[in-house]
Scaffold this motif. Structure first.
Motif, PDB file in Angstrom:
ATOM      1  N   ASN A 272      21.653  11.829 -10.907  1.00  0.00           N
ATOM      2  CA  ASN A 272      21.381  10.762  -9.942  1.00  0.00           C
ATOM      3  C   ASN A 272      21.230   9.393 -10.604  1.00  0.00           C
ATOM      4  O   ASN A 272      21.733   8.385 -10.095  1.00  0.00           O
ATOM      5  CB  ASN A 272      20.112  11.082  -9.148  1.00  0.00           C
ATOM      6  N   TYR A 273      20.509   9.351 -11.713  1.00  0.00           N
ATOM      7  CA  TYR A 273      20.262   8.067 -12.367  1.00  0.00           C
ATOM      8  C   TYR A 273      21.562   7.482 -12.932  1.00  0.00           C
ATOM      9  O   TYR A 273      21.825   6.291 -12.794  1.00  0.00           O
ATOM     10  CB  TYR A 273      19.227   8.231 -13.481  1.00  0.00           C
ATOM     11  N   GLN A 274      22.365   8.324 -13.555  1.00  0.00           N
ATOM     12  CA  GLN A 274      23.640   7.849 -14.098  1.00  0.00           C
ATOM     13  C   GLN A 274      24.545   7.333 -12.989  1.00  0.00           C
ATOM     14  O   GLN A 274      25.197   6.295 -13.139  1.00  0.00           O
ATOM     15  CB  GLN A 274      24.338   8.993 -14.856  1.00  0.00           C
ATOM     16  N   TRP A 275      24.572   8.044 -11.883  1.00  0.00           N
ATOM     17  CA  TRP A 275      25.404   7.605 -10.759  1.00  0.00           C
ATOM     18  C   TRP A 275      24.870   6.304 -10.174  1.00  0.00           C
ATOM     19  O   TRP A 275      25.633   5.380  -9.881  1.00  0.00           O
ATOM     20  CB  TRP A 275      25.438   8.689  -9.680  1.00  0.00           C
ATOM     21  N   ALA A 276      23.550   6.211 -10.010  1.00  0.00           N
ATOM     22  CA  ALA A 276      22.943   5.017  -9.434  1.00  0.00           C
ATOM     23  C   ALA A 276      23.227   3.785 -10.295  1.00  0.00           C
ATOM     24  O   ALA A 276      23.600   2.721  -9.773  1.00  0.00           O
ATOM     25  CB  ALA A 276      21.432   5.216  -9.279  1.00  0.00           C
TER      26      ALA A 276
ATOM     27  N   GLN B 275      15.776   2.887  -5.556  1.00  0.00           N
ATOM     28  CA  GLN B 275      15.461   1.997  -4.437  1.00  0.00           C
ATOM     29  C   GLN B 275      16.636   1.077  -4.111  1.00  0.00           C
ATOM     30  O   GLN B 275      16.931   0.824  -2.938  1.00  0.00           O
ATOM     31  CB  GLN B 275      14.216   1.172  -4.762  1.00  0.00           C
ATOM     32  N   TYR B 276      17.298   0.583  -5.138  1.00  0.00           N
ATOM     33  CA  TYR B 276      18.460  -0.282  -4.901  1.00  0.00           C
ATOM     34  C   TYR B 276      19.579   0.478  -4.200  1.00  0.00           C
ATOM     35  O   TYR B 276      20.255  -0.061  -3.316  1.00  0.00           O
ATOM     36  CB  TYR B 276      18.969  -0.859  -6.223  1.00  0.00           C
ATOM     37  N   ILE B 277      19.803   1.732  -4.596  1.00  0.00           N
ATOM     38  CA  ILE B 277      20.853   2.532  -3.955  1.00  0.00           C
ATOM     39  C   ILE B 277      20.520   2.763  -2.489  1.00  0.00           C
ATOM     40  O   ILE B 277      21.384   2.631  -1.605  1.00  0.00           O
ATOM     41  CB  ILE B 277      21.012   3.882  -4.680  1.00  0.00           C
ATOM     42  N   VAL B 278      19.273   3.092  -2.204  1.00  0.00           N
ATOM     43  CA  VAL B 278      18.854   3.300  -0.810  1.00  0.00           C
ATOM     44  C   VAL B 278      19.034   2.019  -0.006  1.00  0.00           C
ATOM     45  O   VAL B 278      19.513   2.048   1.135  1.00  0.00           O
ATOM     46  CB  VAL B 278      17.386   3.777  -0.767  1.00  0.00           C
ATOM     47  N   MET B 279      18.677   0.882  -0.600  1.00  0.00           N
ATOM     48  CA  MET B 279      18.811  -0.400   0.091  1.00  0.00           C
ATOM     49  C   MET B 279      20.271  -0.736   0.345  1.00  0.00           C
ATOM     50  O   MET B 279      20.639  -1.141   1.457  1.00  0.00           O
ATOM     51  CB  MET B 279      18.174  -1.514  -0.740  1.00  0.00           C
ATOM     52  N   LEU B 280      21.127  -0.571  -0.663  1.00  0.00           N
ATOM     53  CA  LEU B 280      22.558  -0.867  -0.495  1.00  0.00           C
ATOM     54  C   LEU B 280      23.176   0.031   0.565  1.00  0.00           C
ATOM     55  O   LEU B 280      24.007  -0.416   1.360  1.00  0.00           O
ATOM     56  CB  LEU B 280      23.285  -0.683  -1.839  1.00  0.00           C
ATOM     57  N   ASN B 281      22.754   1.294   0.574  1.00  0.00           N
ATOM     58  CA  ASN B 281      23.287   2.203   1.580  1.00  0.00           C
ATOM     59  C   ASN B 281      22.812   1.793   2.980  1.00  0.00           C
ATOM     60  O   ASN B 281      23.602   1.804   3.946  1.00  0.00           O
ATOM     61  CB  ASN B 281      22.844   3.619   1.276  1.00  0.00           C
ATOM     62  N   GLY B 282      21.553   1.408   3.096  1.00  0.00           N
ATOM     63  CA  GLY B 282      21.030   0.986   4.376  1.00  0.00           C
ATOM     64  C   GLY B 282      21.680  -0.275   4.902  1.00  0.00           C
ATOM     65  O   GLY B 282      21.812  -0.472   6.118  1.00  0.00           O
TER      66      GLY B 282
ATOM     67  N   GLY C 230      12.849   8.183  -3.500  1.00  0.00           N
ATOM     68  CA  GLY C 230      14.143   7.558  -3.771  1.00  0.00           C
ATOM     69  C   GLY C 230      15.096   8.503  -4.459  1.00  0.00           C
ATOM     70  O   GLY C 230      16.313   8.436  -4.241  1.00  0.00           O
ATOM     71  N   PHE C 231      14.570   9.410  -5.275  1.00  0.00           N
ATOM     72  CA  PHE C 231      15.411  10.372  -5.983  1.00  0.00           C
ATOM     73  C   PHE C 231      16.172  11.254  -5.007  1.00  0.00           C
ATOM     74  O   PHE C 231      17.394  11.418  -5.110  1.00  0.00           O
ATOM     75  CB  PHE C 231      14.551  11.227  -6.914  1.00  0.00           C
ATOM     76  N   LEU C 232      15.456  11.823  -4.048  1.00  0.00           N
ATOM     77  CA  LEU C 232      16.102  12.724  -3.098  1.00  0.00           C
ATOM     78  C   LEU C 232      17.024  11.970  -2.147  1.00  0.00           C
ATOM     79  O   LEU C 232      18.081  12.476  -1.764  1.00  0.00           O
ATOM     80  CB  LEU C 232      15.044  13.496  -2.310  1.00  0.00           C
ATOM     81  N   CYS C 233      16.626  10.751  -1.778  1.00  0.00           N
ATOM     82  CA  CYS C 233      17.499   9.941  -0.928  1.00  0.00           C
ATOM     83  C   CYS C 233      18.789   9.594  -1.660  1.00  0.00           C
ATOM     84  O   CYS C 233      19.887   9.654  -1.092  1.00  0.00           O
ATOM     85  CB  CYS C 233      16.777   8.669  -0.492  1.00  0.00           C
TER      86      CYS C 233
END
Length: 205
Positions: A111-115, A190-197, A89-92
């Protein structure tokens, strides 16, 4: 009018990472050194509570500041035990972030601050879950600072068995801190990956 949780100045993270650990340490130190601090001083019950809350908050911030140094140990341990791999999830999240920010902007926020900033704006309910995990991890991180101090108080009173029992909590508290800290970052990614998907994250025209 009924007060809502959001109206309080002390949030869930501050309560678990500052107030509660500070209150525990203040209570133990007061039991040991109250004669030194209050000899010849008469306080009403309300004044006792006011002083206790004040020193709990103050002590909690000091403990929190010291505990932040433990993050260095976590980062070393995390890289060895849970290294980021190609599909993590970090790299994604890193790849997704680059779609929205320039190279300079990417360097100014990790990444964490942005997420978490995205989740606060777009998915507050998800951020509540992250906050709960963060509060839990910081609570146990603060305990890692408090446990040796409380154990030292028992040693001063020649209660070596009590000191040993208290110190035995170091490893479980660290493992719980590690687990909750790792979960908080993992869930955010994981939430960022899901929202993007789901197409919830879009580059402005």
């Amino acid at each position: 009018m009924m007060m809502k949780p959001g109206d309080l100045f002390v949030g869930v993270i501050e309560l678990f990472s500052i107030v509660l650990p500070g209150g525990l340490l203040t209570f133990v130190l007061f039991q040991k050194f109250h004669v030194f601090f209050l000899e010849g001083v008469a306080l009403s019950p309300n004044q006792y509570w006011a002083a206790f809350l004040f020193f709990s908050y103050l002590t909690g911030h000091i403990v929190f500041m010291i505990g932040a140094r433990i993050d260095v140990v976590y980062n070393f341990h995390r890289r060895a035990r849970n290294p980021f791999v190609n599909e993590s999830g970090f790299l994604c999240t890193s790849a997704i972030k680059k779609k929205f920010l320039s190279e300079t902007e990417c360097q100014s926020v990790n990444n964490y601050q942005w997420a978490t900033s995205v989740l606060i704006s777009l998915c507050p309910d998800a951020m509540k879950e992250i906050d709960q995990l963060v509060a839990s991890s910081k609570f146990f991180r603060s305990l890692l600072v408090i446990i040796p101090l409380i154990s030292g108080v028992f040693v001063l009173d020649d209660h070596y068995l009590h000191a040993l029992i208290v110190m035995s909590g170091i490893v479980p508290c660290y493992l719980r801190y590690y687990d909750q800290r790792l979960k908080s970052t993992t869930r955010a990614y994981q939430y960022i990956v899901m929202l993007n998907g789901l197409g919830k994250l879009k580059v402005a025209d």
